[in-house]
Write an enzyme that holds these catalytic residues in place. Structure first.
Site, PDB file in Angstrom:
ATOM      1  N   HIS A  62      12.059 -66.528 -19.388  1.00 35.61           N
ATOM      2  CA  HIS A  62      11.166 -65.894 -20.363  1.00 35.61           C
ATOM      3  C   HIS A  62      10.983 -66.837 -21.546  1.00 35.61           C
ATOM      4  CE1 HIS A  62      15.115 -64.965 -21.975  1.00 35.61           C
ATOM      5  NE2 HIS A  62      14.631 -64.354 -23.030  1.00 35.61           N
ATOM      6  N   ASP A  66      15.458 -69.822 -27.028  1.00 35.66           N
ATOM      7  CA  ASP A  66      16.749 -70.325 -26.552  1.00 35.66           C
ATOM      8  C   ASP A  66      16.770 -70.522 -25.034  1.00 35.66           C
ATOM      9  OD1 ASP A  66      16.581 -67.461 -26.687  1.00 35.66           O
ATOM     10  OD2 ASP A  66      18.707 -67.300 -26.218  1.00 35.66           O
ATOM     11  N   HIS A 142      13.431 -56.667 -20.782  1.00 37.59           N
ATOM     12  CA  HIS A 142      13.731 -57.359 -22.028  1.00 37.59           C
ATOM     13  C   HIS A 142      12.583 -57.093 -23.006  1.00 37.59           C
ATOM     14  CE1 HIS A 142      16.125 -60.046 -24.328  1.00 37.59           C
ATOM     15  NE2 HIS A 142      15.376 -61.128 -24.216  1.00 37.59           N
ATOM     16  N   ASP A 212      17.596 -62.835 -19.855  1.00 37.82           N
ATOM     17  CA  ASP A 212      18.200 -61.763 -20.641  1.00 37.82           C
ATOM     18  C   ASP A 212      17.641 -60.436 -20.142  1.00 37.82           C
ATOM     19  OD1 ASP A 212      18.866 -64.074 -22.019  1.00 37.82           O
ATOM     20  OD2 ASP A 212      17.830 -63.544 -23.851  1.00 37.82           O
ATOM     21  N   HIS A 270      25.760 -65.804 -22.171  1.00 35.42           N
ATOM     22  CA  HIS A 270      24.810 -65.444 -23.217  1.00 35.42           C
ATOM     23  C   HIS A 270      25.495 -64.622 -24.318  1.00 35.42           C
ATOM     24  CE1 HIS A 270      20.995 -64.007 -25.066  1.00 35.42           C
ATOM     25  NE2 HIS A 270      20.531 -65.132 -24.591  1.00 35.42           N
TER      26      HIS A 270
HETATM   27 ZN   LIG Z   1      15.672 -63.303 -24.746  1.00 32.44          ZN
END
Ligand SMILES: [Zn+2]
Length: 317
Positions: A62, A66, A142, A212, A270
């Site tokens: 995505h 980061d 997310h 994530d 993460h």
């Molecule tokens: Zn993210």
């Protein structure tokens, strides 16, 4: 056959001196796939002596920084080092515009072709395949569209026990069917089970990457029975409201997901920068799923031929 995952970075968005942002190298049968490319990934690639030009496919989950801010540096370095062969980027649609703007502003004209494949998926979708491997994208939950990735070996041909060829008087067509893991149905109603006639089958190795995401059904379904699951565990359950509002997962939920999906091993990562000692996250995940490990930089996870067996090695030593 090689099936390894190496962790190059596993931190969350805020920078720390303890870990780099997210990036991993997946090596399947000596093909190198880069998964996410946080800032500084090219330095990590150098550090772990990975050959830049062996990477032909990059998967971006995505467009939070980061997970992709390292791309412009890595691609520019590949260009400087003389790359001419194509590179395929599986990523959300917006990435092409971002990279083209950066190349234009820095007057970089790549000597190689970048092929963009839109990874945005509302359902499980085959993104890559060759003779021995399939890579699927699947949706996660997310704040912006985010894709999980599933690497799974194609089933190999089964080996037939010689004694069964004689016992059942198998003809060539029937042997081909059994080798392709299909039962034989004869006209007289007899059914010959392919599993009964075969031996010493190597396990199908598989890996699911999930970062994530908030806990979601799609992860449970797509990671079902995988040898290895990497799942984010950004927060401890004491911050579950924060996890919910930011669409992240707690270590409690990551452990539960691994247990429900019956995976071989869980590696969590993460981590929020607030955790100085991440064992608090490990201990909580292990309450639900014993076979859990904390990600660490340089960690190499080797999926072996035994059922769902994963060996982890420290490549820093
Ligand atoms: Zn993210």
């Amino acid at each position: 056959m090689t099936f390894e995952v190496q962790i190059l970075g596993y931190g969350a968005a805020a920078p720390t001196l303890r870990h780099m942002p997210t990036s991993q190298l997946v090596n399947v049968h000596d093909k190198m796939f880069l998964v996410d490319c946080g800032e500084g990934t090219q330095v990590q690639i150098r550090k772990y002596r990975i050959k830049f030009q062996k990477i032909d496919h990059i998967f971006i989950s995505h467009l939070h920084g980061d997970h992709f801010f390292g791309l412009i540096g890595l691609l520019s370095s590949m260009h400087l080092l003389g790359r001419t062969k194509d590179l395929t980027l599986f990523a959300p649609k917006g990435l092409q515009k971002i990279l083209e703007t950066q190349f234009e502003a820095s007057e970089t004209r790549l000597k190689f072709q970048l092929i963009y494949i839109d990874s945005k998926t509302n359902q499980r979708k085959l993104l890559f395949e060759d003779k021995t491997l399939e890579i699927y994208g699947f949706p996660m939950k997310h704040r912006i569209p985010t894709t999980g990735f599933l690497f799974i070996e194609k089933p190999r041909k089964a080996k037939i026990r010689k004694s069964f060829i004689k016992a059942y008087n198998l003809c060539i067509e029937e042997m081909v069917q059994i080798k392709n893991r299909k039962d034989v149905h004869r006209s007289n109603g007899d059914v010959i089970s392919w599993e009964e006639c075969t031996f010493d089958l190597e396990q199908i190795k598989s890996y699911a990457y999930c970062s994530d995401t908030a806990p979601c059904e799609s992860v449970r379904e797509n990671a079902k029975g995988v040898s290895l699951l990497y799942h984010e565990a950004t927060f401890h359950s004491s911050l579950k409201d924060r996890a919910k509002s930011t669409f992240h997962t707690t270590s409690e939920d990551a452990g539960k997901i691994a247990q429900e999906a019956e995976v071989g091993k869980l590696v969590i990562g993460h981590f929020s920068s607030r955790y100085i000692d991440e064992n608090i996250l490990l201990n909580e995940a292990r309450t639900y799923f014993d076979q859990t490990e904390l990600a660490f930089e340089g960690m190499k996870l080797v999926i072996t031929d035994k059922a769902n067996a994963v060996r982890s090695e420290d490549m820093n030593t």
